[in-house]
Structures are given as structure tokens and as C-alpha cells.
Design an enzyme around this catalytic site. Structure first.
Site, PDB file in Angstrom:
ATOM      1  N   LYS A  89      -1.535  12.449  -5.504  1.00 46.73           N
ATOM      2  CA  LYS A  89      -1.967  11.199  -4.875  1.00 46.73           C
ATOM      3  C   LYS A  89      -3.263  11.335  -4.092  1.00 46.73           C
ATOM      4  O   LYS A  89      -3.888  10.350  -3.763  1.00 46.73           O
ATOM      5  CB  LYS A  89      -0.851  10.592  -4.037  1.00 46.73           C
ATOM      6  N   ASP A  90      -3.676  12.576  -3.805  1.00 44.17           N
ATOM      7  CA  ASP A  90      -4.950  12.775  -3.118  1.00 44.17           C
ATOM      8  C   ASP A  90      -6.109  12.980  -4.089  1.00 44.17           C
ATOM      9  O   ASP A  90      -7.248  13.141  -3.669  1.00 44.17           O
ATOM     10  CB  ASP A  90      -4.851  13.979  -2.174  1.00 44.17           C
ATOM     11  N   ARG A 140      -1.228   1.139   2.679  1.00 45.80           N
ATOM     12  CA  ARG A 140      -0.174   0.744   1.742  1.00 45.80           C
ATOM     13  C   ARG A 140       1.169   0.601   2.461  1.00 45.80           C
ATOM     14  O   ARG A 140       1.866  -0.405   2.320  1.00 45.80           O
ATOM     15  CB  ARG A 140      -0.068   1.827   0.651  1.00 45.80           C
ATOM     16  N   ARG A 141       1.515   1.598   3.257  1.00 46.09           N
ATOM     17  CA  ARG A 141       2.782   1.526   4.002  1.00 46.09           C
ATOM     18  C   ARG A 141       2.719   0.420   5.033  1.00 46.09           C
ATOM     19  O   ARG A 141       3.659  -0.364   5.186  1.00 46.09           O
ATOM     20  CB  ARG A 141       3.041   2.876   4.692  1.00 46.09           C
ATOM     21  N   ARG A 158      -2.469  10.702  12.857  1.00 43.01           N
ATOM     22  CA  ARG A 158      -3.078  11.688  11.951  1.00 43.01           C
ATOM     23  C   ARG A 158      -2.567  13.063  12.314  1.00 43.01           C
ATOM     24  O   ARG A 158      -1.732  13.214  13.182  1.00 43.01           O
ATOM     25  CB  ARG A 158      -4.627  11.683  12.064  1.00 43.01           C
ATOM     26  N   ARG A 164       2.513  15.482  13.876  1.00 47.17           N
ATOM     27  CA  ARG A 164       3.061  14.128  13.839  1.00 47.17           C
ATOM     28  C   ARG A 164       4.493  14.092  14.367  1.00 47.17           C
ATOM     29  O   ARG A 164       4.863  13.214  15.137  1.00 47.17           O
ATOM     30  CB  ARG A 164       3.030  13.579  12.415  1.00 47.17           C
ATOM     31  N   CYS A 251      -7.875   5.576  -1.399  1.00 43.48           N
ATOM     32  CA  CYS A 251      -6.860   5.715  -0.351  1.00 43.48           C
ATOM     33  C   CYS A 251      -7.022   4.652   0.720  1.00 43.48           C
ATOM     34  O   CYS A 251      -6.247   4.573   1.660  1.00 43.48           O
ATOM     35  CB  CYS A 251      -6.884   7.117   0.241  1.00 43.48           C
TER      36      CYS A 251
HETATM   37  C1  DPM Z   1      -2.705   9.489   0.601  1.00 42.46           C
HETATM   38  C2  DPM Z   1      -2.055   8.697   1.553  1.00 42.46           C
HETATM   39  C3  DPM Z   1      -1.446   9.579   2.471  1.00 42.46           C
HETATM   40  C4  DPM Z   1      -1.754  10.910   2.039  1.00 42.46           C
HETATM   41  C5  DPM Z   1      -2.048   7.208   1.543  1.00 42.46           C
HETATM   42  C6  DPM Z   1      -0.731   6.587   1.066  1.00 42.46           C
HETATM   43  C7  DPM Z   1      -0.645   9.204   3.672  1.00 42.46           C
HETATM   44  C8  DPM Z   1      -1.490   8.995   4.893  1.00 42.46           C
HETATM   45  C9  DPM Z   1      -0.705   8.775   6.145  1.00 42.46           C
HETATM   46  C10 DPM Z   1      -3.470   9.045  -0.560  1.00 42.46           C
HETATM   47  N1  DPM Z   1      -2.550  10.815   0.937  1.00 42.46           N
HETATM   48  O1  DPM Z   1       0.245   7.255   0.727  1.00 42.46           O
HETATM   49  O2  DPM Z   1      -0.670   5.337   1.030  1.00 42.46           O
HETATM   50  O3  DPM Z   1       0.401   8.235   6.134  1.00 42.46           O
HETATM   51  O4  DPM Z   1      -1.226   9.122   7.174  1.00 42.46           O
HETATM   52  C11 DPM Z   1      -0.405  13.047   1.746  1.00 42.46           C
HETATM   53  C12 DPM Z   1       0.966  13.390   1.928  1.00 42.46           C
HETATM   54  C13 DPM Z   1       1.351  14.104   0.779  1.00 42.46           C
HETATM   55  C14 DPM Z   1       0.225  14.207  -0.022  1.00 42.46           C
HETATM   56  C15 DPM Z   1       1.795  13.091   3.112  1.00 42.46           C
HETATM   57  C16 DPM Z   1       2.480  11.740   3.102  1.00 42.46           C
HETATM   58  C17 DPM Z   1       2.693  14.709   0.440  1.00 42.46           C
HETATM   59  C18 DPM Z   1       3.422  13.965  -0.674  1.00 42.46           C
HETATM   60  C19 DPM Z   1       2.891  14.228  -2.074  1.00 42.46           C
HETATM   61  C20 DPM Z   1      -1.331  12.239   2.657  1.00 42.46           C
HETATM   62  N2  DPM Z   1      -0.825  13.582   0.601  1.00 42.46           N
HETATM   63  O5  DPM Z   1       2.220  10.863   2.279  1.00 42.46           O
HETATM   64  O6  DPM Z   1       3.355  11.554   3.999  1.00 42.46           O
HETATM   65  O7  DPM Z   1       2.470  15.364  -2.373  1.00 42.46           O
HETATM   66  O8  DPM Z   1       2.896  13.296  -2.873  1.00 42.46           O
END
Ligand code: DPM
Length: 322
Positions: A89-90, A140-141, A158, A164, A251
Site C-alpha cells: 500500500k506504500d 481514507r479512515r 504520526r 502511537r 496516499c
Molecule cells: C498508507 C496509509 C497509511 C500507511 C494511508 C491509508 C496509514 C497512515 C496512518 C498508504 N500507508 O491506509 O489510508 O494511519 O497514519 C502503513 C501501515 C502499514 C503499511 C500502517 C497502517 C502496515 C499494513 C500493511 C502506513 N503502511 O496502515 O496502520 O503492510 O498493509
């Protein structure tokens, strides 16, 4: 007497971010490859990315796609590393010239989780009190939950997972929204209080899967990576990524998805939400898994016609102003 020169197999250099989660993921990939290819050498090289350095600003505000990937991508293009392991997702949906998504690993639960403060342990999302402070920096959330729970207060957060959780436990927040997969990989699955169902919030594109990026012309690495490819996950994620790509989302945009694969039928649900949570445009599409990318494009076009176009235009204009 003739002699044959056997060139020794090259050591494969795996690039990773330095965060705890990134390292766990990268070492997992290294271990799996080592099991498949016991005679080959795999070594891990860590790099800091922009996203790791800027910790005090909301993700959605610093924006730029590739925040967590650019340095690793340069490393591959400069031949310092051979491939990079990312949370899928990143990984932006458009990759730099010369690089490809070489492999998608089996996905874990792609949903989001509610993590709460001790004092709310008998509560769920729908029973948390008015004004409860929910920590997230995902638009999104934020947008989807605000739609269903307008009486909560949403606050940016953050930092890494430990930071967190310390803020939550210290009383700065009543609850956090985090990915199930990230919590589980970090061995903190016991902090998952409620798995958020898709009717309340759709997950991010690619969530729960790892994506391995490599040079497009490195046939040797592409061949090695086949051992880790999980085709059903890859098909679902190709549909999700093509949906996001067609919407030009990164993102910074409140876009969520959900996919199912039954036999050869792939179902993709997508949502585009306004940041205030007032407008949600949601639809689904089903078709052959082999047409995954086409399904993503078609769903994106449908949502645009149903109002997603205006929502996205407003969000992009807002980003321009910042
Ligand atoms: C991206 C988002 C977030 C991450 C945006 C989204 C969460 C940011 C936040 C694109 N990358 O999801 O809408 O809530 O501050 C991230 C996490 C993981 C990968 C942590 C998470 C782990 C899960 C995975 C940060 N990137 O989403 O809580 O590997 O899919």
C-alpha cells in the site's frame, strides 16, 4: 585438458527501510527466498526514506507519492540493491521507468483495526462516547469513519507503532485506527480490539500484502521472485491498484477498496469519500480475475460518473493550495 569457468552466482542485495515493520517484512522475504534457494546468497541493505525522516507532519499534508520508496528506487536504478520490499500500500501505482512490481506475496487480513484505551475496553466503535478522540492520519479512515460517526473527534497521529500506542495509553487519544496486518506482523495482534467491517470502512489499496519492486530487465531476480508470488493476492491487488491509478489517487486521497476472489470471479468494491465524510461514492464490479486491471479501470470510470470526479477535483485543488 579443458577447463570451464563457472562464474559464481551473484549475491542478491535486498533493500529495506529501517523501520521495525519494514525490517520484519524484509527479513521474512529473505528467509523465504533462502529456503527456496539454499545455495544462493541474499543480503539486506537498509536505507532511510523521506517518510521515515519527517515524523511530525500529517502524511496527507507532506503528500508526494513515493515518500517511502524513492531512495530505495534510486538504489535499484544505481545498481546498489537488486530489489526492495515494500508494504504494497506504500508503493505508488506508477513506478519509475525501468522498475516493475516483480512479486506480490500472500496477503494477510487487509482490514483496519480499532485499538482502544484501557478505559474503553467494554466498548466498540458504535458505543464509544460522543467526542471520543480517534487518532489517524489516513484521510481514507478519517472520511469513512466520520461519515458513520460524526460525533467523534478525529486527530492526526504520526510516528511508529510504539510511539502511537504510547500516546494512546498515555491518554492523548481514546482510540486509534491501525492496519490489522501491521499490528500482527509486529507481534501486537493482542491490541486489536475490533476488526473494522467493510460496511464501515474499506481498506487501502494493497493493504496487507507485500510488494517487491525490482529492475524490469533483471530476468534473474524476476525468476527468483516467482517463488514468493501468490497469484490470488496478486490478481486482487492488480485490480485495486489499477482502480487507484485510474483515479490518479495517492496516499492523500480518501479511496478505499475491498476485493473477493471466488473461483475465477473477482469482485472489486471501491469508494471515494469527501474528507468531511459527507459524500461517499461507492460501487462494485465483478468479472474474470484475468481481467483484473480492466475491472479496476471500469469501476474507477463508473465512480467518476457517480460523483467521485467532483470530490477528487476538490481534494486535488486543496492539495494545490497547501
Ligand atoms: C498508507 C496509509 C497509511 C500507511 C494511508 C491509508 C496509514 C497512515 C496512518 C498508504 N500507508 O491506509 O489510508 O494511519 O497514519 C502503513 C501501515 C502499514 C503499511 C500502517 C497502517 C502496515 C499494513 C500493511 C502506513 N503502511 O496502515 O496502520 O503492510 O498493509
Amino acid at each position: 585438458m579443458s577447463s570451464t569457468v563457472i562464474s559464481p552466482a551473484r549475491t542478491i542485495r535486498i533493500g529495506s527501510r529501517k523501520s521495525q515493520l519494514a525490517l520484519i517484512q524484509t527479513y521474512w522475504v529473505q528467509e523465504q527466498l533462502q529456503k527456496h534457494y539454499p545455495d544462493r546468497q541474499f543480503e539486506v541493505q537498509t536505507m532511510s526514506t523521506q517518510g521515515d525522516k519527517i515524523l511530525d507532519v500529517a502524511l496527507s499534508k507532506i503528500g508526494d507519492k513515493g515518500l517511502f520508496t524513492k531512495e530505495l528506487e534510486l538504489g535499484m536504478l544505481n545498481n546498489e540493491i537488486d530489489f526492495a520490499v515494500h508494504s504494497l500500500k506504500d508503493l505508488p501505482t506508477r513506478l519509475p521507468e525501468g522498475l516493475v512490481l516483480g512479486c506480490v506475496t500472500e496477503r494477510e487480513n487487509p482490514a483496519d483495526a480499532l485499538v482502544i484505551h484501557e478505559k474503553h475496553r467494554d466498548k466498540q466503535l458504535n458505543t464509544l462516547p460522543e467526542g471520543a478522540i480517534i487518532g489517524t492520519s489516513s484521510l481514507r479512515r478519517l472520511a469513512q469513519l466520520r461519515h458513520h460517526f460524526p460525533h467523534f473527534t478525529f486527530k492526526d497521529i504520526r510516528g511508529n507503532l510504539n510511539t502511537r500506542l504510547a500516546k494512546l495509553d498515555g491518554g492523548e487519544y481514546d482510540a486509534l485506527i491501525l492496519a490489522v496486518a501491521g499490528l500482527q506482523r509486529l507481534g501486537m495482534g493482542d491490541r486489536i480490539h475490533q476488526v473494522i467491517p467493510p460496511d464501515l470502512s474499506l481498506h487501502a489499496v494493497g493493504q496487507g500484502a507485500l510488494g517487491i519492486e525490482c529492475r524490469a530487465d533483471d530476468t534473474e531476480v524476476l525468476e527468483l521472485l516467482k517463488a514468493l508470488e501468490h497469484t490470488p493476492t496478486a490478481q486482487r491487488c492488480y485490480a485495486e491498484r489499477s482502480f487507484l491509478r485510474e483515479l490518479e489517487g495517492g496516499c492523500q486521497v480518501p479511496i478505499g477498496v475491498n476485493t473477493h476472489l471466488e473461483g475465477d470471479t473477482l469482485t472489486l468494491t471501491g469508494i471515494v469519500a469527501s474528507v468531511d465524510g459527507q459524500r461517499l461514492v461507492k460501487d462494485m464490479i465483478a468479472g474474470k480475475a484475468s481481467d483484473a486491471e480492466q475491472l479496476g479501470i471500469e469501476l474507477a470510470q463508473r465512480l467518476r460518473q457517480q460523483g467521485a470526479q467532483e470530490i477528487l477535483a476538490e481534494i486535488f485543488a486543496q492539495i494545490e493550495r497547501n
